[in-house]
Design a protein around this motif. Sequence first.
Motif, PDB file in Angstrom:
ATOM      1  N   UNK A  64       0.835  -1.204   0.000  1.00 48.44           N
ATOM      2  CA  UNK A  64       0.000   0.000   0.000  1.00 48.44           C
ATOM      3  C   UNK A  64       0.871   1.256   0.000  1.00 48.44           C
ATOM      4  N   UNK A  65       1.904   1.267   0.817  1.00 52.62           N
ATOM      5  CA  UNK A  65       2.815   2.424   0.881  1.00 52.62           C
ATOM      6  C   UNK A  65       3.514   2.622  -0.458  1.00 52.62           C
ATOM      7  N   UNK A  66       4.024   1.536  -1.024  1.00 53.76           N
ATOM      8  CA  UNK A  66       4.743   1.611  -2.303  1.00 53.76           C
ATOM      9  C   UNK A  66       3.853   2.193  -3.396  1.00 53.76           C
ATOM     10  N   UNK A  86      -0.872   4.532  -1.321  1.00 52.81           N
ATOM     11  CA  UNK A  86      -2.121   4.530  -0.565  1.00 52.81           C
ATOM     12  C   UNK A  86      -1.833   5.146   0.805  1.00 52.81           C
ATOM     13  N   UNK A  87      -2.509   6.221   1.126  1.00 53.54           N
ATOM     14  CA  UNK A  87      -2.266   6.927   2.380  1.00 53.54           C
ATOM     15  C   UNK A  87      -2.740   6.139   3.597  1.00 53.54           C
ATOM     16  N   UNK A  88      -2.255   6.539   4.750  1.00 51.28           N
ATOM     17  CA  UNK A  88      -2.574   5.850   6.004  1.00 51.28           C
ATOM     18  C   UNK A  88      -4.077   5.824   6.270  1.00 51.28           C
ATOM     19  N   UNK A  89      -4.734   6.963   6.144  1.00 50.52           N
ATOM     20  CA  UNK A  89      -6.168   7.011   6.432  1.00 50.52           C
ATOM     21  C   UNK A  89      -6.967   6.144   5.458  1.00 50.52           C
ATOM     22  N   UNK A  90      -6.548   6.151   4.186  1.00 47.60           N
ATOM     23  CA  UNK A  90      -7.226   5.329   3.183  1.00 47.60           C
ATOM     24  C   UNK A  90      -7.022   3.844   3.505  1.00 47.60           C
ATOM     25  N   UNK A  91      -5.816   3.470   3.872  1.00 47.44           N
ATOM     26  CA  UNK A  91      -5.528   2.072   4.220  1.00 47.44           C
ATOM     27  C   UNK A  91      -6.350   1.659   5.442  1.00 47.44           C
ATOM     28  N   UNK A  92      -6.393   2.504   6.457  1.00 46.99           N
ATOM     29  CA  UNK A  92      -7.168   2.185   7.662  1.00 46.99           C
ATOM     30  C   UNK A  92      -8.661   2.096   7.357  1.00 46.99           C
ATOM     31  N   UNK A  93      -9.150   3.004   6.516  1.00 47.85           N
ATOM     32  CA  UNK A  93     -10.566   2.979   6.138  1.00 47.85           C
ATOM     33  C   UNK A  93     -10.904   1.664   5.427  1.00 47.85           C
TER      34      UNK A  93
END
Length: 134
Positions: free
Chosen positions: A104-106, A109-116
Motif C-alpha cells: 500500500x505504501x509503495x 495509498x495513504x494511512x487514512x485510506x488504508x485504515x478505512x
Amino acid sequence: MLLTIDLDSEVPIYQQIRDRVVEAIADADLAEGSALPSTRQLAADLAINFHTVNKAYDLLRRQGVIRINRKSGAVVRRDAGSGPAEAGFAEEWETRLRTLLAEAVVHGLGEQEALRRCGEVLDSFGARKGRTPA
C-alpha cells in the motif's frame, strides 16, 4: 460451499482455495465443525487436479484452520467463536500484514485510506456481524 477460483489469476490455485475457505469461515458461511468437500470432489467440481486441493487443505491444516482425519475428512477447526487466537498466530499474521501494508505504501495509498479500507473489510465479514452459518 460455493467456491470460486480464477484460473487466469497470477495467484496459485491452491492459495485461492485456501483464501476462499478462510473468507467463507470469516463470513460465517462455514462454522467450526462444518465439513468441507473431499479433495477429489472439490477438484472435480472445479475441474482441477486433486493434488492442488490437497495442497490447499494441507496449508489450512498447518495453519490450524481445519482438521483432517480419515473418517470425517476435512472439517473446520476454528471460526470467530472459537476463542482467542492460538500462540504465535498474531506474530505470523503481523508478518503477512506488514507485506500488505508495504505494498500500500509503495503504491501511494495513504494511512487514512488504508485504515478505512481495513475497517470496511473487517466490517463486511458475517462472523463479525453475528450472522450464523447457513
